[in-house]
Write an enzyme that holds these catalytic residues in place. Sequence first.
Site, PDB file in Angstrom:
ATOM      1  N   ASP A  85       0.833  -1.201   0.000  1.00 46.22           N
ATOM      2  CA  ASP A  85       0.000   0.000   0.000  1.00 46.22           C
ATOM      3  C   ASP A  85       0.869   1.253   0.000  1.00 46.22           C
ATOM      4  O   ASP A  85       2.015   1.248   0.457  1.00 46.22           O
ATOM      5  CB  ASP A  85      -0.960   0.013   1.183  1.00 46.22           C
ATOM      6  CG  ASP A  85      -0.254   0.016   2.530  1.00 46.22           C
ATOM      7  OD1 ASP A  85       0.699  -0.769   2.709  1.00 46.22           O
ATOM      8  OD2 ASP A  85      -0.652   0.803   3.424  1.00 46.22           O
ATOM      9  N   GLU A 146       0.126  -0.975   5.932  1.00 42.16           N
ATOM     10  CA  GLU A 146       1.181  -0.415   6.777  1.00 42.16           C
ATOM     11  C   GLU A 146       1.048   1.085   6.942  1.00 42.16           C
ATOM     12  O   GLU A 146       1.338   1.636   8.013  1.00 42.16           O
ATOM     13  CB  GLU A 146       2.550  -0.767   6.180  1.00 42.16           C
ATOM     14  CG  GLU A 146       3.742  -0.450   7.084  1.00 42.16           C
ATOM     15  CD  GLU A 146       4.278   0.960   6.930  1.00 42.16           C
ATOM     16  OE1 GLU A 146       5.124   1.370   7.749  1.00 42.16           O
ATOM     17  OE2 GLU A 146       3.862   1.670   5.976  1.00 42.16           O
TER      18      GLU A 146
END
Length: 377
Positions: A85, A146
């Site tokens: 991400d 994250e």
Amino acid sequence: MSLTDLTFDPEDMIGRLRPWIETESPTFDPAALARMVDLAAIDCAAAGASIEVIPGRPGFGPSLRAKFPHPDQGQPGILLSGHLDTVHPVGTLQQNPWRREGGRIFGPGIQDMKGGIFAALEGMRQILRQGMQTRLPVTFLLTPDEEIGTPATRDLIEQEARMNKCVILPEPATDGHGCVIGRYAIARFNLETRGVPSHAGWALKEGRSAIAMMARKIPEIEAMTTDDCTFSVGVIHAGQWVNCVSSSCHAEVLSMAKTDEDLERGIAAMLALAGTENGIELIVTRGVTRPVWKPGQPQDLALFDTAAAIAKQVGFDLTHQPSGGGSDGNFTGALGIPTIDSTGLRGAGLHTLTEHVLEDSLVERARFHAGLFLELA
């Protein structure tokens, strides 16, 4: 054969990295992350790994687990932990498109941290192509959340780490050729002010503005910052109609703390802000917290010493330092599992519209990760 026998083609690597960057994958877009996982899965499988796509929790994208062939597969080995991400919404490519300029490669997420994952994968790809064998089995675990504190996959990462001997995180390299062994705690807080609505024109005095209350609190919160514990307000949402006194305002606060004691004091200070003033309620709730990964732990220093020797073979001097930026290394390091972080590409501008990496770090870091995979035991 040895590490120096591995051959890397920089132009080929750059060409195969490009789709990773042009497949945008912001944390809050599960469909976009699923497309990125598909791309990474194809490349992992083509490198020789057996792959497993792990469904995401509601509202989150999936994760990818890739296991590379090894006679001891299933025994404790090396875990490479990374996140697919990014902080960049779909469409950022229009503002920071893939391009090569003066030895730099630009694009959203290339430094944090798709480029580092790709370089590590290239290291494993070349090991298997040459018929070489790592001492330990190698597993890649690539996750989707994250950038918002890993609320959906922390347990997955920690469980995978417990089943391995050490953890490598190819987050961006620090200044020069630095890596990270030790990270400060990162705590998140959600704030809400609840005011009293009224018409902003003919009944302004009857209202109590939630926005105004939040605006007064922001400087108070950020003024609590010290060298050992920082506070920053990074997100605010409020209001729908300019002719209405706002009844609700939401904000998010990020706090960095160097020690467990600093963390507890910071949490207490934030929670103590809750209360009611002039008819407006302030609600403070604690969000995701990354624990302190204490710098200088013997198991991490031992792993660093091995990594530094490998870096010498590759041709650079590896340094280390603790970091105030959080990562999933906070979790694995805090568990006491030997962890080395920020082994990824050199570059600058992460989380901005100038994010880029240095071209020459692609082969350098691919070879470095290959050395880690081959020599860690």
